[in-house]
Design a protein around this motif. Structure first.
Motif, PDB file in Angstrom:
ATOM      1  N   ARG A   1      -5.428 -13.995   8.910  1.00 42.67           N
ATOM      2  CA  ARG A   1      -5.159 -14.163   7.481  1.00 42.67           C
ATOM      3  C   ARG A   1      -3.774 -13.633   7.131  1.00 42.67           C
ATOM      4  NH1 ARG A   1     -10.914 -11.641   5.357  1.00 42.67           N
ATOM      5  NH2 ARG A   1     -12.278 -13.248   6.281  1.00 42.67           N
ATOM      6  N   LEU A   2      -3.235 -14.132   6.010  1.00 46.03           N
ATOM      7  CA  LEU A   2      -1.961 -13.629   5.535  1.00 46.03           C
ATOM      8  C   LEU A   2      -2.094 -12.164   5.153  1.00 46.03           C
ATOM      9  CD1 LEU A   2      -0.738 -16.566   3.260  1.00 46.03           C
ATOM     10  CD2 LEU A   2       0.343 -15.799   5.384  1.00 46.03           C
ATOM     11  N   MET A   3      -1.141 -11.344   5.584  1.00 45.40           N
ATOM     12  CA  MET A   3      -1.141  -9.941   5.195  1.00 45.40           C
ATOM     13  C   MET A   3      -0.703  -9.833   3.741  1.00 45.40           C
ATOM     14  SD  MET A   3       0.390  -8.138   8.640  1.00 45.40           S
ATOM     15  CE  MET A   3       0.020  -6.500   8.019  1.00 45.40           C
ATOM     16  N   PRO A   4      -1.446  -9.102   2.929  1.00 46.85           N
ATOM     17  CA  PRO A   4      -1.143  -9.050   1.488  1.00 46.85           C
ATOM     18  C   PRO A   4       0.122  -8.247   1.193  1.00 46.85           C
ATOM     19  CG  PRO A   4      -2.896  -7.507   2.016  1.00 46.85           C
ATOM     20  CD  PRO A   4      -2.626  -8.278   3.282  1.00 46.85           C
ATOM     21  N   TRP A   5       0.746  -8.600   0.086  1.00 38.84           N
ATOM     22  CA  TRP A   5       1.851  -7.811  -0.443  1.00 38.84           C
ATOM     23  C   TRP A   5       1.257  -6.894  -1.502  1.00 38.84           C
ATOM     24  CZ3 TRP A   5       7.487  -9.669  -0.532  1.00 38.84           C
ATOM     25  CH2 TRP A   5       7.790 -10.384   0.635  1.00 38.84           C
ATOM     26  N   GLU A   6       1.145  -5.610  -1.180  1.00 40.32           N
ATOM     27  CA  GLU A   6       0.482  -4.653  -2.065  1.00 40.32           C
ATOM     28  C   GLU A   6       1.482  -3.589  -2.519  1.00 40.32           C
ATOM     29  OE1 GLU A   6      -4.118  -4.796  -0.474  1.00 40.32           O
ATOM     30  OE2 GLU A   6      -2.732  -3.373   0.460  1.00 40.32           O
ATOM     31  N   PHE A   7       1.327  -3.165  -3.778  1.00 41.30           N
ATOM     32  CA  PHE A   7       2.255  -2.228  -4.386  1.00 41.30           C
ATOM     33  C   PHE A   7       1.486  -1.183  -5.189  1.00 41.30           C
ATOM     34  CE2 PHE A   7       4.320  -6.318  -3.904  1.00 41.30           C
ATOM     35  CZ  PHE A   7       5.539  -5.999  -3.340  1.00 41.30           C
ATOM     36  N   ASN A   8       2.123  -0.049  -5.375  1.00 42.47           N
ATOM     37  CA  ASN A   8       1.572   0.996  -6.236  1.00 42.47           C
ATOM     38  C   ASN A   8       2.152   0.816  -7.631  1.00 42.47           C
ATOM     39  OD1 ASN A   8       0.502   3.331  -7.328  1.00 42.47           O
ATOM     40  ND2 ASN A   8       2.106   4.647  -6.494  1.00 42.47           N
ATOM     41  N   ASP A   9       1.345   0.290  -8.534  1.00 43.13           N
ATOM     42  CA  ASP A   9       1.783   0.009  -9.901  1.00 43.13           C
ATOM     43  C   ASP A   9       1.163   1.046 -10.832  1.00 43.13           C
ATOM     44  OD1 ASP A   9       2.770  -1.070 -12.178  1.00 43.13           O
ATOM     45  OD2 ASP A   9       1.687  -2.974 -12.078  1.00 43.13           O
TER      46      ASP A   9
ATOM     47  N   LEU B   1      19.506  -3.869   6.576  1.00 43.72           N
ATOM     48  CA  LEU B   1      18.367  -4.157   5.718  1.00 43.72           C
ATOM     49  C   LEU B   1      18.380  -3.192   4.543  1.00 43.72           C
ATOM     50  CD1 LEU B   1      15.350  -4.805   8.148  1.00 43.72           C
ATOM     51  CD2 LEU B   1      16.567  -6.490   6.742  1.00 43.72           C
ATOM     52  N   VAL B   2      18.022  -3.706   3.370  1.00 37.69           N
ATOM     53  CA  VAL B   2      18.026  -2.913   2.140  1.00 37.69           C
ATOM     54  C   VAL B   2      16.594  -2.793   1.634  1.00 37.69           C
ATOM     55  CG1 VAL B   2      18.886  -2.761  -0.225  1.00 37.69           C
ATOM     56  CG2 VAL B   2      20.330  -3.759   1.567  1.00 37.69           C
ATOM     57  N   PRO B   3      16.086  -1.580   1.388  1.00 40.89           N
ATOM     58  CA  PRO B   3      14.740  -1.427   0.821  1.00 40.89           C
ATOM     59  C   PRO B   3      14.725  -1.806  -0.651  1.00 40.89           C
ATOM     60  CG  PRO B   3      15.790   0.712   1.042  1.00 40.89           C
ATOM     61  CD  PRO B   3      16.727  -0.287   1.670  1.00 40.89           C
ATOM     62  N   LEU B   4      13.683  -2.518  -1.064  1.00 39.27           N
ATOM     63  CA  LEU B   4      13.582  -3.030  -2.423  1.00 39.27           C
ATOM     64  C   LEU B   4      12.284  -2.554  -3.090  1.00 39.27           C
ATOM     65  CD1 LEU B   4      14.609  -6.701  -1.580  1.00 39.27           C
ATOM     66  CD2 LEU B   4      16.112  -4.901  -2.463  1.00 39.27           C
ATOM     67  N   LEU B   5      12.307  -2.491  -4.411  1.00 39.54           N
ATOM     68  CA  LEU B   5      11.119  -2.149  -5.203  1.00 39.54           C
ATOM     69  C   LEU B   5      10.505  -0.826  -4.724  1.00 39.54           C
ATOM     70  CD1 LEU B   5       9.544  -5.739  -5.276  1.00 39.54           C
ATOM     71  CD2 LEU B   5      10.877  -4.634  -7.091  1.00 39.54           C
ATOM     72  N   THR B   6      11.366   0.131  -4.430  1.00 41.41           N
ATOM     73  CA  THR B   6      10.880   1.397  -3.880  1.00 41.41           C
ATOM     74  C   THR B   6      10.033   2.195  -4.869  1.00 41.41           C
ATOM     75  OG1 THR B   6      12.987   2.442  -4.487  1.00 41.41           O
ATOM     76  CG2 THR B   6      12.779   1.578  -2.245  1.00 41.41           C
ATOM     77  N   ASP B   7      10.222   1.955  -6.189  1.00 45.25           N
ATOM     78  CA  ASP B   7       9.380   2.636  -7.184  1.00 45.25           C
ATOM     79  C   ASP B   7       7.930   2.172  -7.104  1.00 45.25           C
ATOM     80  OD1 ASP B   7      11.522   4.061  -8.102  1.00 45.25           O
ATOM     81  OD2 ASP B   7      11.965   2.714  -9.777  1.00 45.25           O
ATOM     82  N   PHE B   8       7.705   1.047  -6.451  1.00 45.94           N
ATOM     83  CA  PHE B   8       6.346   0.497  -6.322  1.00 45.94           C
ATOM     84  C   PHE B   8       5.805   0.651  -4.900  1.00 45.94           C
ATOM     85  CE2 PHE B   8       8.577  -1.841  -9.646  1.00 45.94           C
ATOM     86  CZ  PHE B   8       7.693  -1.741 -10.708  1.00 45.94           C
ATOM     87  N   ALA B   9       6.415   1.533  -4.118  1.00 49.40           N
ATOM     88  CA  ALA B   9       6.007   1.677  -2.718  1.00 49.40           C
ATOM     89  C   ALA B   9       4.567   2.164  -2.609  1.00 49.40           C
ATOM     90  CB  ALA B   9       6.935   2.651  -2.012  1.00 49.40           C
ATOM     91  N   PRO B  10       3.732   1.504  -1.810  1.00 46.77           N
ATOM     92  CA  PRO B  10       2.356   1.978  -1.596  1.00 46.77           C
ATOM     93  C   PRO B  10       2.357   3.219  -0.707  1.00 46.77           C
ATOM     94  CG  PRO B  10       2.805   0.130  -0.158  1.00 46.77           C
ATOM     95  CD  PRO B  10       4.031   0.291  -1.028  1.00 46.77           C
ATOM     96  N   PRO B  11       1.318   4.024  -0.771  1.00 43.74           N
ATOM     97  CA  PRO B  11       1.275   5.224   0.075  1.00 43.74           C
ATOM     98  C   PRO B  11       1.200   4.860   1.548  1.00 43.74           C
ATOM     99  CG  PRO B  11      -0.842   4.875  -0.999  1.00 43.74           C
ATOM    100  CD  PRO B  11       0.109   3.894  -1.612  1.00 43.74           C
ATOM    101  N   PRO B  12       1.755   5.701   2.404  1.00 45.06           N
ATOM    102  CA  PRO B  12       1.752   5.394   3.840  1.00 45.06           C
ATOM    103  C   PRO B  12       0.433   5.737   4.508  1.00 45.06           C
ATOM    104  CG  PRO B  12       2.866   7.470   3.458  1.00 45.06           C
ATOM    105  CD  PRO B  12       2.499   6.936   2.105  1.00 45.06           C
ATOM    106  N   ARG B  13       0.166   5.028   5.606  1.00 46.19           N
ATOM    107  CA  ARG B  13      -0.872   5.438   6.537  1.00 46.19           C
ATOM    108  C   ARG B  13      -0.184   6.204   7.676  1.00 46.19           C
ATOM    109  NH1 ARG B  13      -1.705  -0.013   6.575  1.00 46.19           N
ATOM    110  NH2 ARG B  13      -1.662  -0.115   8.843  1.00 46.19           N
ATOM    111  N   SER B  14      -0.939   6.554   8.684  1.00 42.53           N
ATOM    112  CA  SER B  14      -0.369   7.281   9.813  1.00 42.53           C
ATOM    113  C   SER B  14      -0.589   6.531  11.116  1.00 42.53           C
ATOM    114  CB  SER B  14      -0.998   8.680   9.932  1.00 42.53           C
ATOM    115  OG  SER B  14      -0.628   9.497   8.853  1.00 42.53           O
ATOM    116  N   ILE B  15       0.368   6.637  12.010  1.00 39.28           N
ATOM    117  CA  ILE B  15       0.202   6.223  13.394  1.00 39.28           C
ATOM    118  C   ILE B  15      -0.127   7.478  14.188  1.00 39.28           C
ATOM    119  CG2 ILE B  15       1.319   5.199  15.411  1.00 39.28           C
ATOM    120  CD1 ILE B  15       3.129   3.668  13.507  1.00 39.28           C
TER     121      ILE B  15
END
Length: 310
Positions: free
Chosen positions: A199-207, A255-269
């Protein structure tokens, strides 16, 4: 505590059941061992054991102290053994499972560094995008963000895994820079199909504290985040990829990071293995190496209020 020997006397007395047997094991007199335990109780200000002529029994606080101190002492002994063997050749085989993309592109060079340090050790690397049962599948350890739900696993966070929108300066000059989530509409977005689900990976943001999913459109779809990263570098569009994939290109602003104010929280590796006790020396050395090495190539975390590891 001025003398760790008094702790060892306490631990050995509990393990053997009385002062006399502990004294024989340690090459001391029963009176000396008893005095050590009394000294420990005096320093801590609590009674640890109930004594009689033949045996001893732990108090409630003594039981708690014994359990935790036993673990600490075991780790200390293991640390001493590791340090003594660190400069010597480590042989045998280390069988490791890693996810395909991050494993090949991010961790393989790091594991090669480790292999150069321990040339008598044979590394067997398996790249696979699935949840692995280490014991059933015969692995010594694994690296990844998807862990089997098994309480016996020990997992050490290595890296944050955060998905964010990136683009090349050339694309942004040509198509404009999105400032809000609504601005994504009309942009050429590189979409990624999950190799696990298809499936397509979703584009998710912290709004504003709410995880929001945004539907995007684009001409290019790939099944590998590293391919999406490469396409973004070539100016093909916006790509929502992990900071791990984008990290090598951030300092040079390819590469330039965009919409950083809407960055979702990270997971861990994680670096993970099945059991804490009787961990092999190669696994312990690899864990220590990765924990230090990853600090040198740690991707940034975007957004407010996040602390890694999660």
């Amino acid at each position: 505590m001025n003398n760790f020997n008094i702790v060892v006397s306490f631990l050995r007395s509990v393990e053997e059941g009385n002062f006399s047997q502990a004294a024989r094991c340690m090459g001391l007199t029963p009176a000396a061992v008893s005095k050590h335990v009394q000294q420990l109780e005096s320093e801590l200000g609590v009674r640890l054991v109930h004594r009689n002529t033949r045996a001893l029994a732990l108090t409630a606080v003594g039981e708690m102290y014994f359990q935790r101190m036993s673990n600490l002492y075991s780790e200390l002994r293991q640390l001493e053994q590791d340090v003594r063997h660190h400069g010597s050749e480590v042989g045998g085989r280390l069988r490791l499972t890693l996810p395909n993309g991050i494993g090949r592109n991010y961790f393989l060079p790091v594991l090669n560094e480790f292999s150069q340090l321990h040339q008598s050790l044979k590394l067997e690397l398996h790249f696979e995008d699935r949840i692995v049962d280490l014991v059933r599948d015969g692995y010594d350890a694994g690296i990844g963000d998807q862990l089997a739900k098994d309480s016996s696993f020990v997992a050490k966070a290595l890296l944050p895994l955060q998905r964010l929108v990136f683009a090349s300066p050339a694309y942004l000059t040509r198509s404009g820079t999105p400032q809000t989530l609504a601005d994504l509409d009309g942009h050429d977005c590189i979409r990624v199909v999950s190799q696990n689900s298809g499936r397509l990976m979703p584009w998710e943001f912290n709004d504003n504290g709410v995880l929001r999913r945004v539907e995007v459109e684009g001409r290019l779809t790939v099944n590998d985040p590293f391919a999406a990263c490469e396409a973004a570098l070539q100016g093909a569009g916006l790509a929502m990829i992990g900071t791990v994939q984008a990290y090598p290109y951030l300092a040079t602003r390819r590469l330039v990071p965009l919409l950083t104010d809407f960055a979702p929280p990270p997971r861990s590796i994680y670096f993970y293995y099945a059991h804490r006790r009787h961990l092999s020396l190669p696994v312990r050395l690899l864990q220590d190496f990765l924990m230090v090495r990853m600090q040198k190539s740690m991707p940034p975390i975007f957004g407010d209020g996040y602390r890694w590891p999660a």
